[in-house]
Write an enzyme that holds these catalytic residues in place. Structure first.
Site, PDB file in Angstrom:
ATOM      1  N   HIS A 172      -1.638   3.037  -2.633  1.00 49.39           N
ATOM      2  CA  HIS A 172      -1.481   1.856  -3.483  1.00 49.39           C
ATOM      3  C   HIS A 172      -1.565   0.549  -2.699  1.00 49.39           C
ATOM      4  O   HIS A 172      -1.692  -0.521  -3.290  1.00 49.39           O
ATOM      5  CB  HIS A 172      -0.171   1.932  -4.282  1.00 49.39           C
ATOM      6  CG  HIS A 172       1.074   1.667  -3.483  1.00 49.39           C
ATOM      7  ND1 HIS A 172       1.868   2.679  -2.983  1.00 49.39           N
ATOM      8  CD2 HIS A 172       1.676   0.521  -3.116  1.00 49.39           C
ATOM      9  CE1 HIS A 172       2.897   2.158  -2.353  1.00 49.39           C
ATOM     10  NE2 HIS A 172       2.807   0.848  -2.422  1.00 49.39           N
TER      11      HIS A 172
ATOM     12  N   ASP B 282      -0.279   9.463  -2.693  1.00 50.64           N
ATOM     13  CA  ASP B 282      -0.142   8.072  -2.270  1.00 50.64           C
ATOM     14  C   ASP B 282      -0.415   7.909  -0.774  1.00 50.64           C
ATOM     15  O   ASP B 282       0.278   7.181  -0.072  1.00 50.64           O
ATOM     16  CB  ASP B 282       1.255   7.534  -2.615  1.00 50.64           C
ATOM     17  CG  ASP B 282       1.289   6.003  -2.622  1.00 50.64           C
ATOM     18  OD1 ASP B 282       0.207   5.382  -2.714  1.00 50.64           O
ATOM     19  OD2 ASP B 282       2.395   5.433  -2.521  1.00 50.64           O
TER      20      ASP B 282
ATOM     21  N   SER C  93       5.648  -0.648   2.275  1.00 50.04           N
ATOM     22  CA  SER C  93       4.821   0.484   1.859  1.00 50.04           C
ATOM     23  C   SER C  93       3.753   0.794   2.899  1.00 50.04           C
ATOM     24  O   SER C  93       3.014  -0.084   3.325  1.00 50.04           O
ATOM     25  CB  SER C  93       4.149   0.179   0.521  1.00 50.04           C
ATOM     26  OG  SER C  93       5.087   0.152  -0.516  1.00 50.04           O
TER      27      SER C  93
END
Length: 496
Positions: free
Chosen positions: A139, A169, A240
């Site tokens: 993402h 992911d 992230s």
């Protein structure tokens, strides 16, 4: 009790207690032996400075951009892609906060309009090979036109996206370099709850931020294909893709998600286990995509009540709710209502174990599943196919039925038409016309199709009502119910 005591006698007493406590550390207590001595040993808090010095240079900042036409609204990080929005709604509880964008200067409208590059988002990553392969979250880079990677020594590289896997992911990008610092890959299976770990990343764009905490749970079941590592390490937007590192300096996870109701860190964060991520990364590097197996079943959990009613020793396995027409499972003989106990010999403790094992199987492989059906286990061979997008379930149509008296389960049922049996690919079963009492409380409703009562297949309404009439009052019964394209066992207690 006062918040603060300033009397000298109190201070003297406190000091005496402190000195007494320190005198006990590392010394055996009289009469308690060596075990008590070990229990009183106090371990100091870890110093992360050397660990950060060793691992920090391999952690990178990732910023992404996209190209827009003049006059087009600039991209807000993470807001253009619907799945990104869903990600933040799910794990942050609120839409991602809008990041202020620099004002645009008016452009000369004469002549052809040129696209301009605008910021899209910021994340983190880490180098896994000296020649510049970088791991991050899918993402972070998905949908970006350009990806820029910045090292701790301020060198910046334009990166190439090698591959993205949304299911885990995980993404791999490549920068051109040699002898780059890299992180050592650890073994998440050796993690223990309570173990110290650190995260390094760029929360809110603050490069090389270090946070520390402990492992809260080693394998939190939050996804179809991944048991995630749960920690209490402070992780925020921008972290992230950054590494989760153990005290040996090994990366054991990719920081990916947080649970929050405020949009910020609330004490719970999740990381993708590095062994799973590396398996995905290897396929992305060699093929540019990840290939997974499928057997064509929709599954659910096996509850204690269902296990007891069907004679299973304990609640385990994956309940087959639906079998895909023409899929590997149907060709192998699996049916709705089967409980898959093993896959290629590996025990299925909970339903989420099955898609991980099947997904890791190469398409075309001949596999064996062990199922529980009608009070006995049996092995069934099948050939694994390649995973494809899910299909939309088709709803059943139902015709009005004449009024009848409900049986002791609270059900009014009638026979299926030939067209319905053909569509459901079944020789028996009954359709629910009305549900009340115990059946209604169990969740059954008009339009449901009942295929089995306990371990007996249902042939028609007459046989079903006869079976119900013989049930012991107050004893739990279980019916296999099909609703739409899915089937599941529903426990009902007659007369309640």
């Amino acid at each position: 009790m006062h918040a603060k005591n300033t009397s000298s006698s109190a201070r003297s007493l406190s000091l005496a207690v402190v000195f007494a406590a320190f005198s006990l550390v590392g010394a055996p207590l009289a009469g308690l032996g060596s075990q008590a001595s070990a229990a009183t040993t106090v371990a100091g808090l870890p110093d992360f400075a050397d660990l950060v010095d060793r691992t920090g240079p391999a952690v990178v900042n990732i910023r992404t951009t996209e190209r827009v036409k003049p006059g087009q609204n600039g991209a807000v990080p993470g807001m253009e892609d619907e799945e990104m929005q869903e990600f933040f709604r799910r794990f942050f509880g609120v839409p991602m906060p809008r990041t202020p964008q620099p004002e645009r200067q008016p452009r000369n409208r004469k002549g052809p309009q040129q696209e301009e590059e605008v910021p899209r988002g910021v994340g983190s990553g880490f180098i896994i090979s000296p020649d510049g392969f970088v791991l991050t979250n899918a993402h972070v880079v998905e949908g970006a036109d350009e990806v820029y990677v910045t090292l701790t020594d301020k060198r910046e590289f334009k990166a190439k996206i090698i591959g993205v896997d949304k299911r885990t992911d995980v993404a791999v990008v490549k920068i051109e370099g040699t002898n780059l610092p890299r992180l050592t890959i650890g073994d998440p299976s050796k993690l223990r709850a309570g173990e110290w770990v650190i995260a390094i990343g760029s929360p809110f764009g603050l490069d090389n931020t270090v946070t520390a905490g402990i492992v809260s749970a080693r394998a939190r079941d939050t996804g179809d294909y991944l048991p995630l590592i749960q920690t209490d390490v402070a992780v925020n937007p921008g972290n992230s893709g950054g590494p989760l590192i153990n005290m040996r300096g090994e990366v054991i996870g990719i920081n990916s998600q947080i649970y929050s109701r405020s949009g910020g860190y609330m004490g719970i964060s999740f990381a993708v286990p590095i062994d799973e991520a590396m398996r995905v990364a290897e396929q992305l590097r060699t093929a540019g995509r990840v290939t997974r197996g499928r057997i064509g079943v929709q599954i659910g959990e096996v509850t204690r009540e269902v296990a007891e009613s069907l004679g299973l020793p304990r609640a385990q396995g994956a309940l087959v709710q639906r079998v895909e027409p023409g899929g590997p499972a149907e060709k192998g003989g699996l049916e709705a209502g089967d409980i898959i106990l093993r896959y290629n010999g590996a025990q299925i403790e909970k339903s989420s174990d099955l898609p991980r094992l099947v997904g890791a199987t190469k398409p075309g492989t001949r596999s064996t599943v062990t199922v529980w059906r009608k009070g006995a286990s049996r092995e069934m061979p099948l050939t694994v196919a390649e995973l494809e997008p899910d299909t939309v379930a088709k709803k059943e149509e139902r015709k009005a039925r004449p009024e009848q008296t409900a049986n002791s389960l609270g059900l009014v049922v009638s026979d299926l038409s030939e067209a319905q049996r053909k569509e459901l690919k079944t020789d028996g079963g009954v359709i629910v016309d009305a549900s009340e009492g115990a059946a209604a409380r169990a969740g059954l409703r008009a339009g449901d199709v009942i295929l089995r009562l306990n371990n007996t297949d249902v042939k028609d309404a007459k046989q079903f009502n006869a079976l119900v009439s013989k049930l012991e009052p107050k004893k739990l019964a279980v019916v296999l119910v099909r609703r739409g394209d899915a089937s599941q066992f529903v426990p009902i207690r007659p007369g309640q």
